[in-house]
Write an enzyme that holds these catalytic residues in place. Sequence first.
Site, short mmCIF file in Angstrom:
data_model
loop_
_atom_site.label_atom_id
_atom_site.label_comp_id
_atom_site.label_asym_id
_atom_site.label_seq_id
_atom_site.Cartn_x
_atom_site.Cartn_y
_atom_site.Cartn_z
N ASN A 182 0.89 -0.94 -0.06
CA ASN A 182 0.11 -0.49 0.03
C ASN A 182 0.62 1.06 -0.06
O ASN A 182 1.85 1.88 1.18
CB ASN A 182 -0.50 0.14 0.86
N LYS A 235 3.64 0.60 2.92
CA LYS A 235 3.30 0.09 3.88
C LYS A 235 3.06 -1.32 3.68
O LYS A 235 2.52 -1.60 2.53
CB LYS A 235 1.64 0.09 4.79
N ARG A 267 -2.55 -2.20 -3.19
CA ARG A 267 -3.85 -1.43 -3.40
C ARG A 267 -3.44 -0.26 -4.28
O ARG A 267 -2.66 0.76 -3.78
CB ARG A 267 -4.34 -0.57 -2.08
N HIS A 316 -12.89 3.87 -0.06
CA HIS A 316 -12.70 2.97 1.29
C HIS A 316 -12.81 1.76 0.63
O HIS A 316 -13.78 0.76 1.62
CB HIS A 316 -13.26 3.24 2.89
N ARG A 350 -11.45 16.26 7.44
CA ARG A 350 -12.64 16.97 5.58
C ARG A 350 -14.29 17.11 5.93
O ARG A 350 -14.65 16.58 6.86
CB ARG A 350 -12.61 15.62 4.95
N PHE A 352 -10.13 11.94 17.17
CA PHE A 352 -11.37 11.93 18.08
C PHE A 352 -11.35 11.50 19.75
O PHE A 352 -12.03 12.59 20.52
CB PHE A 352 -12.58 10.84 18.00
N GLY A 390 -15.19 4.16 14.51
CA GLY A 390 -16.03 2.31 14.52
C GLY A 390 -15.60 1.12 15.72
O GLY A 390 -16.06 0.39 16.10
N ASN A 431 -12.95 1.15 18.01
CA ASN A 431 -12.44 1.32 19.37
C ASN A 431 -13.28 2.39 20.09
O ASN A 431 -12.81 2.43 21.38
CB ASN A 431 -11.47 2.20 19.78
N GLU A 479 -8.13 -4.69 5.38
CA GLU A 479 -7.89 -4.16 4.22
C GLU A 479 -6.89 -5.28 3.44
O GLU A 479 -7.25 -5.45 2.25
CB GLU A 479 -7.19 -2.67 3.62
#
Length: 398
Positions: free
Chosen positions: A7, A14, A91, A180, A241, A285, A334, A336, A385
């Site tokens: 990726n 990665k 990817r 995604h 964003r 967050f 989502g 954690n 992924e």
Amino acid sequence: MKILVINCGSSSLKYQLIDMDNESVVAKGLCERIGIEGSKLTHKATGKEDYVVEKEMPTHVTAIEMVMEALQDPTYGVIKDTSEIAAVGHRVLHGGTTYSDSIIVDEDVKRVIRECFDLGPLHNPANLMGIEACEKAMPGTPNVAVWDTGFGMKMPEKAYMYAIPHEYYEKYGIRRYGFHGTSHLYVSGEAIKFGNLDPENAKVIVCHLGNGASVSASIGGKCVDTSMGLTPLEGLIMGTRSGDIDPAVVQFICNKEGKDVNEVLNILNKKSGVLGMSGGISSDFRDIEKAAGEGNHLAEVALEAFVYRVAKYIGAYTAAMNGVDAIAFTAGVGENDKNTRKNVCNYLAYLGVKIDDEANNVRGERRVISAPDSKVKVMLIPTNEELAIARETLALIK
Ligand code: AMP
């Protein structure tokens, strides 16, 4: 059989080497600061100590060479030579309107990746460099392109067409693509298996809530709609964003601030979202939640608006599919953040959604988090992924 998953970002790479006999990660790592002073490779082989190499990586070709050396290193490596790698799955961000299914890379595939540079200006050039570097390092080993837009490309015309003059679609391929894709593909598929749902007809909504965030709706694993558009800017409020916005806001800011469109788009991509809404506290967050907990009003509103928009999309997608069997949460927030999952589900009582607070008190673990009498199964499915890319790659070379 081992598959290498790559990726490439503009200055990073990665990788994961996955043994497809049992879908286990044999080794993984990260090359940072490619093309920038202070490049570094961090390699982790299962059951071995971490291996860090600090050496300049002027290009992705050097990075791939260093990955190959690390994988074959007598102490930290996991393979004797590169012939043990059956194929490489990449990817690739954008295949335009030409490609949606994963495909073995040939000259035509590379031409399309190049033609889509303007649709994915940061990622497509890096993705192509990664492919060409692997071709050089492992001549004869197949490279497979797995498109991040692949999942969204399956949505119907009524969902992907913008209500703008049709000539722009014909001339430039301007439409909604969705991103995604490998995450939505993986999580929707795993939700069907884990939830024992009908593989042909299950109506699944996946909420990929990370620094980038998107929602998808799919029936039997086929995308019906997804929230990102021509670029990843559309849809949910994200870390930095804005997500959906009246396009006239762009013109208004340009006129008031004396900025051009590119500058304002940069603000909408990099300085907006919860970072912008909170008055610049953070895009993370955890920081926003901490500030909200301390009574910061802007942080509270940012969190409420984030959750509210996710819930609105779930409502819209339930209408689009005339129902929903399962909702799956994934990615950093989502997986954690139990409060965000709970707060989103609080909007969905009208669908018969009931969260089991004890089951929801979990992080990063595959689990049903709804109560047994919930009309819709709600799940936490950690995304993977790399595994999705490796599975696509294996299916093509078999
Ligand atoms: P991702 O882009 O999927 O890696 O997600 C990254 C984001 O996940 C970070 O920016 C954090 O905001 C969020 N995150 C990670 N752990 C937590 C947590 N325990 N609570 C809330 N948010 C989290």
